[in-house]
Design a protein around this motif. Structure first.
Motif, PDB file in Angstrom:
ATOM      1  N   THR A 100      21.960  17.301  28.364  1.00  0.00           N
ATOM      2  CA  THR A 100      22.885  16.233  28.765  1.00  0.00           C
ATOM      3  C   THR A 100      23.464  15.474  27.582  1.00  0.00           C
ATOM      4  O   THR A 100      24.099  14.446  27.773  1.00  0.00           O
ATOM      5  CB  THR A 100      22.172  15.242  29.707  1.00  0.00           C
ATOM      6  N   ASP A 101      23.263  15.966  26.373  1.00  0.00           N
ATOM      7  CA  ASP A 101      23.823  15.322  25.181  1.00  0.00           C
ATOM      8  C   ASP A 101      25.283  15.738  25.047  1.00  0.00           C
ATOM      9  O   ASP A 101      25.592  16.873  24.669  1.00  0.00           O
ATOM     10  CB  ASP A 101      23.027  15.728  23.942  1.00  0.00           C
ATOM     11  N   THR A 102      26.216  14.806  25.351  1.00  0.00           N
ATOM     12  CA  THR A 102      27.643  15.144  25.383  1.00  0.00           C
ATOM     13  C   THR A 102      28.206  15.454  24.004  1.00  0.00           C
ATOM     14  O   THR A 102      29.250  16.083  23.902  1.00  0.00           O
ATOM     15  CB  THR A 102      28.443  13.995  26.013  1.00  0.00           C
ATOM     16  N   SER A 103      27.530  15.045  22.931  1.00  0.00           N
ATOM     17  CA  SER A 103      28.037  15.332  21.584  1.00  0.00           C
ATOM     18  C   SER A 103      27.926  16.818  21.260  1.00  0.00           C
ATOM     19  O   SER A 103      28.594  17.308  20.360  1.00  0.00           O
ATOM     20  CB  SER A 103      27.284  14.512  20.542  1.00  0.00           C
ATOM     21  N   LYS A 104      27.103  17.554  21.993  1.00  0.00           N
ATOM     22  CA  LYS A 104      26.924  18.979  21.746  1.00  0.00           C
ATOM     23  C   LYS A 104      27.821  19.835  22.651  1.00  0.00           C
ATOM     24  O   LYS A 104      27.784  21.050  22.569  1.00  0.00           O
ATOM     25  CB  LYS A 104      25.466  19.360  21.956  1.00  0.00           C
ATOM     26  N   TYR A 105      28.605  19.222  23.538  1.00  0.00           N
ATOM     27  CA  TYR A 105      29.492  19.973  24.421  1.00  0.00           C
ATOM     28  C   TYR A 105      30.661  20.556  23.625  1.00  0.00           C
ATOM     29  O   TYR A 105      31.131  19.962  22.669  1.00  0.00           O
ATOM     30  CB  TYR A 105      30.034  19.085  25.535  1.00  0.00           C
ATOM     31  N   THR A 106      31.128  21.737  24.050  1.00  0.00           N
ATOM     32  CA  THR A 106      32.247  22.395  23.377  1.00  0.00           C
ATOM     33  C   THR A 106      33.310  22.762  24.399  1.00  0.00           C
ATOM     34  O   THR A 106      33.080  22.706  25.605  1.00  0.00           O
ATOM     35  CB  THR A 106      31.774  23.676  22.664  1.00  0.00           C
ATOM     36  N   GLY A 107      34.470  23.157  23.908  1.00  0.00           N
ATOM     37  CA  GLY A 107      35.534  23.652  24.770  1.00  0.00           C
ATOM     38  C   GLY A 107      36.067  22.599  25.721  1.00  0.00           C
ATOM     39  O   GLY A 107      36.175  21.425  25.394  1.00  0.00           O
ATOM     40  N   SER A 108      36.384  23.035  26.928  1.00  0.00           N
ATOM     41  CA  SER A 108      37.003  22.136  27.906  1.00  0.00           C
ATOM     42  C   SER A 108      36.030  21.049  28.367  1.00  0.00           C
ATOM     43  O   SER A 108      36.453  19.977  28.800  1.00  0.00           O
ATOM     44  CB  SER A 108      37.503  22.934  29.102  1.00  0.00           C
ATOM     45  N   HIS A 109      34.734  21.304  28.277  1.00  0.00           N
ATOM     46  CA  HIS A 109      33.749  20.304  28.692  1.00  0.00           C
ATOM     47  C   HIS A 109      33.762  19.097  27.763  1.00  0.00           C
ATOM     48  O   HIS A 109      33.476  17.981  28.180  1.00  0.00           O
ATOM     49  CB  HIS A 109      32.351  20.923  28.732  1.00  0.00           C
ATOM     50  N   LYS A 110      34.078  19.355  26.495  1.00  0.00           N
ATOM     51  CA  LYS A 110      34.118  18.277  25.507  1.00  0.00           C
ATOM     52  C   LYS A 110      35.198  17.252  25.847  1.00  0.00           C
ATOM     53  O   LYS A 110      35.046  16.065  25.589  1.00  0.00           O
ATOM     54  CB  LYS A 110      34.376  18.895  24.129  1.00  0.00           C
ATOM     55  N   GLU A 111      36.287  17.720  26.472  1.00  0.00           N
ATOM     56  CA  GLU A 111      37.414  16.851  26.801  1.00  0.00           C
ATOM     57  C   GLU A 111      37.088  15.859  27.912  1.00  0.00           C
ATOM     58  O   GLU A 111      37.802  14.896  28.113  1.00  0.00           O
ATOM     59  CB  GLU A 111      38.624  17.699  27.227  1.00  0.00           C
ATOM     60  N   ARG A 112      36.011  16.101  28.653  1.00  0.00           N
ATOM     61  CA  ARG A 112      35.688  15.251  29.793  1.00  0.00           C
ATOM     62  C   ARG A 112      34.955  13.974  29.403  1.00  0.00           C
ATOM     63  O   ARG A 112      34.707  13.128  30.243  1.00  0.00           O
ATOM     64  CB  ARG A 112      34.838  16.040  30.788  1.00  0.00           C
TER      65      ARG A 112
END
Length: 178
Positions: free
Chosen positions: A127-139
């Motif tokens: 659930t660490d949003t700093s590690k999200y990539t791609g389209s998920h990062k934009e959310r």
């Protein structure tokens, strides 16, 4: 614990605590085989050498009534009288029984080794949003807070300018000068 320090009331208190452990319908007057084995393990009556879990089960079967699945406090005392000489070899029966009572007094069922909550680090990593990539990062914004609908949908730019145009919003200024 000193020898001879255990009163029957103290031993009965420990008996009742172990008798009701894990059974919401138990009254504390009778103990089943599982709880008797747990009590012997938690109070260190079973040592793996002189007294094993098999010995505990055999003694439990000996003292209980033929068709019963539980033992009373009197039968519990008989079982301890049989286990005491095995646990404390080289001592008189009375001395060994008092030492056994000393091990039991004041003990409660331990919850060590019981299933625990899943490790938080795995959940934190997922659930660490700093590690999200791609389209998920934009959310998510920089702080990790979700953007809501703006993060899920492409909202059309209705300003009239081509996307990525650097001079957007300057037309009115140019028209007023002329």
């Amino acid at each position: 614990m000193a020898e001879g320090s255990a009163s029957p009331a103290e031993v009965e208190g420990a008996f009742q605590k172990f008798a009701v452990h894990g059974d919401s319908k138990a009254t504390g007057k009778e103990m089943n085989g599982k709880n008797f084995a747990k009590m012997c393990k938690d109070c260190h009556i079973t040592d793996g050498k002189n007294v094993t879990t098999t010995d505990v089960d055999i003694v439990f079967s000996k003292v209980k009534a033929k068709s019963a699945r539980v033992i009373t406090f009197e039968q519990f005392n008989q079982a301890l009288a049989e286990l005491a000489p095995k646990r404390f070899k080289g001592k008189s029966k009375e001395e060994a029984l008092q030492q056994l009572y000393g091990l039991i007094v004041g003990k409660e069922p331990a919850n060590v080794g019981v299933t625990k909550v899943a490790k938080a680090s795995a959940v934190d990593r997922l659930t660490d949003t700093s590690k999200y990539t791609g389209s998920h990062k934009e959310r998510f914004d920089d702080s990790g807070k979700g953007k809501g609908k703006a993060g899920r949908e492409d909202i059309p730019d209705t300003s009239g300018y081509v996307s990525a145009y650097k001079g957007s919003g300057t037309y009115e200024d140019k028209v007023k000068e002329a």
